[in-house]
Design an enzyme around this catalytic site. Structure first.
Site, PDB file in Angstrom:
ATOM      1  N   ASP A   1     -53.128   6.970 -10.450  1.00 23.40           N
ATOM      2  CA  ASP A   1     -51.680   6.936 -10.246  1.00 23.40           C
ATOM      3  C   ASP A   1     -51.060   7.681 -11.399  1.00 23.40           C
ATOM      4  O   ASP A   1     -51.636   7.749 -12.490  1.00 23.40           O
ATOM      5  CB  ASP A   1     -51.141   5.499 -10.257  1.00 23.40           C
TER       6      ASP A   1
ATOM      7  N   ASP B   1     -49.212  -2.869 -10.935  1.00 21.04           N
ATOM      8  CA  ASP B   1     -49.752  -2.939 -12.298  1.00 21.04           C
ATOM      9  C   ASP B   1     -49.370  -4.292 -12.884  1.00 21.04           C
ATOM     10  O   ASP B   1     -48.679  -5.090 -12.250  1.00 21.04           O
ATOM     11  CB  ASP B   1     -49.259  -1.767 -13.144  1.00 21.04           C
TER      12      ASP B   1
END
Lengths: 376, 376
Positions: B271, B92
């Site tokens: 996720d 991320d």
């Protein structure tokens, strides 16, 4: 329980043998990973079998009794089924935890009153109910209830404590003889030698215990802070008296060096929290020396955790990665360090077996010790 | 990066495909276990491969940047080597953690200043250095730097924040285009749609992002507290605009039900920390319902953790044993629950693939949801 000494070292009192319990064949010398509350911390049961190859683990009666309790373990049909462990289990007597963990202890001839460290509830351990509890747990090897004296301990206290332990032993032995295993397999009962660091008390206690002709015998009250030389001296006194043909279990010991020295004196069984507890804190035991993985020197060391490769974790992860995990408080760090240390301890005692078999144990031990004592 | 949609569901917008990165073939829909600081908490890498079969995991740029830091990860030759993970990794952008974890944030057009939650040290993330950092980490999929708006969020703030995210995207895209991978394999760059819960903003943002023609596109700023219906409405708006032929990644989502609903709307990647974080706290996701293993009703339930058997831990341990471990704070409890939940999540998305292939996804989803929503 069957115990056969197969080999004797030529240069020391070390012996290599096989202990056959109802659940597994245990080659001795053996190290038992500590599974306090029905789990070796951070380690799956399949890892204990396939990666560490431990034939025998230890459970703590005190912990299991308080949580999950006898109803739950009994309902499962014993600890083996409860935790899904098909090999052997030894349970300690709870004495050590009563004196180290519990609050508001009141020691009486009858037994030990204490408050649970979990919820403060009041309990009584007696030599009799400690046998009953271990019957319910279903351990292969049951330990007698004893008082583990602290160090230092004045002589007067050591005498009284030893007499209490002997009195409790007689009652525990009686209880063991008059009760039956609950799950259809045999259980054994081991008494414990006490006597602090007083050679004459250790001698008296060893004689008292030896006369019981138990399946195996334990030495307690050592590795509680006394210098290693005093511990070795006590082992030497006691081993001269405990029956040759029965396994000798040195409780709560110790470092790899302690273990090799005690094997040389004729000890067969060990347990200790060091490989797991110190591992969780970043200490790794290796044949080349002790590693504190938190040290800055390992920060960019991308070599394997231990190139010797005692288990998968040694070669699949690097020191730099393990350092990062331990410093970051990641569970996986504790898991890797515990796996490594236990695999190393089990390798060490298997290697000791082989060296005893070849008659080269004493020389091998001397060669190992400088490395084991090194701080890397 | 290659993405091929192989099957489309007949009763929904679900699609099943294959995402090919430099490291692995990833069948979609896919769920990525969260490996915050280079480790999926409590899970060995070999378990991720053999027991959970995760083709792709997520790492947090914010955490990895602060600890172990770029020098250590760069020295290892990237995160794959550092943690010994041969399959794919997505990182991320760090934006979410800057806003949820770090202190003393100062958001400027230039980037985001913040103080480390570890040692208070001062850092600046910019759209450019976030690309550079992810180059050093060596993730297969790199995320653009964005501001993840909280919920609720007033419209004015949402507009300004979205504009900032778009501005940052342009700069990040430029940095990505003008730099090269460091380790000889291809990396991809995904932009992120923002716009809070305002349909017109989501539309504008999705159009802005779609025009970039990136390898894949993400939807951020959802599952931050808003009602599920609002989340689904936003996904619907955005999916109507994001390119059909590119993977769509819904960040930080969610429960098994959220995942099935989003798959039905054409999402390909997910996720979430739920399976591991909630697992550590004793929550188990199963096809029959959600179990809070701490509940007294499981105390003497000796049936397997999950008879469906998504991984070894489901059948090797009982509910009563797992309950005991979680209540006692034993590491193994967290390990078992995390293994179970992740294995279940990965089973769920693999099963979704199969159902889409058969054209029966929509019906299967409706059949699954009542069970998944049950509290056992």
């Amino acid at each position: 329980m069957d115990f056969n000494i197969q080999y004797r070292d030529t240069g020391s009192n070390a012996r290599a043998g096989v202990l056959q319990t109802a659940h597994s064949e245990v080659r001795t010398p053996v190290f038992m990973p500590v599974g306090t509350a029905g789990s070796v911390k951070g380690i799956h049961q399949r890892e204990l079998v396939h990666d560490i190859d431990a034939p025998l683990i230890l459970g703590n009666t005190y912990h299991l009794y308080l949580r999950p309790g006898m109803e739950v373990i009994g309902g499962a049909g014993g600890i083996h089924r409860f935790m899904n462990w098909e090999r052997s289990i030894l349970t300690d007597s709870g004495g050590y935890q009563v004196f180290s963990l519990a609050a508001n202890r009141r020691l009486k001839k009858e037994g030990a009153w204490f408050s649970s460290h979990i919820d403060g509830s009041r309990h009584l351990f007696t030599p009799e109910n400690i046998v009953d509890i271990q019957r319910i747990i279903g351990a292969d090897i049951i330990m007698a209830f004893d008082e583990c004296t602290p160090w230092p301990c004045d002589r007067e206290y050591a005498v009284r404590s030893m007499q209490l332990t002997h009195h409790w032993l007689d009652r525990g032995k009686e209880q063991f003889a008059s009760t039956m295993p609950l799950y259809g397999y045999e259980q054994s009962f081991f008494p414990i030698v006490q006597g602090s660091v007083y050679p004459d008390l250790r001698r008296r206690s060893a004689e008292y215990i030896a006369a019981k002709e138990a399946d195996g015998n334990a030495i307690g009250g050592l590795s509680v802070g006394e210098p290693a030389e005093e511990m070795y001296a006590m082992i030497d006194v006691v081993n001269g008296i405990l029956p040759e043909a029965r396994p000798r279990y040195l409780m709560g010991v110790g470092t790899p060096v302690n273990i090799l020295e005690a094997i040389a004196m004729g000890i067969d069984m060990f347990d200790c929290v060091m490989p797991t507890r110190n591992g969780r804190n970043g200490m790794l035991f290796t044949a080349e020396g002790i590693i504190n993985i938190k040290n800055r020197r390992w920060m960019d060391d991308y070599t394997p955790v231990d190139p010797a490769g005692y288990c998968f974790a040694d070669t699949q992860y690097s020191k730099a990665y393990l350092r990062h995990l331990i410093i970051s408080g990641e569970m996986l760090g504790a898991q890797i360090a515990s796996l490594h240390n236990l695999a190393f301890y089990l390798w060490l005692v298997r290697k000791a077996f082989d060296e005893i078999k070849r008659g080269t144990f004493a020389a091998w031990k001397e060669k190992m010790i400088p490395g084991l004592n090194t701080r890397l």
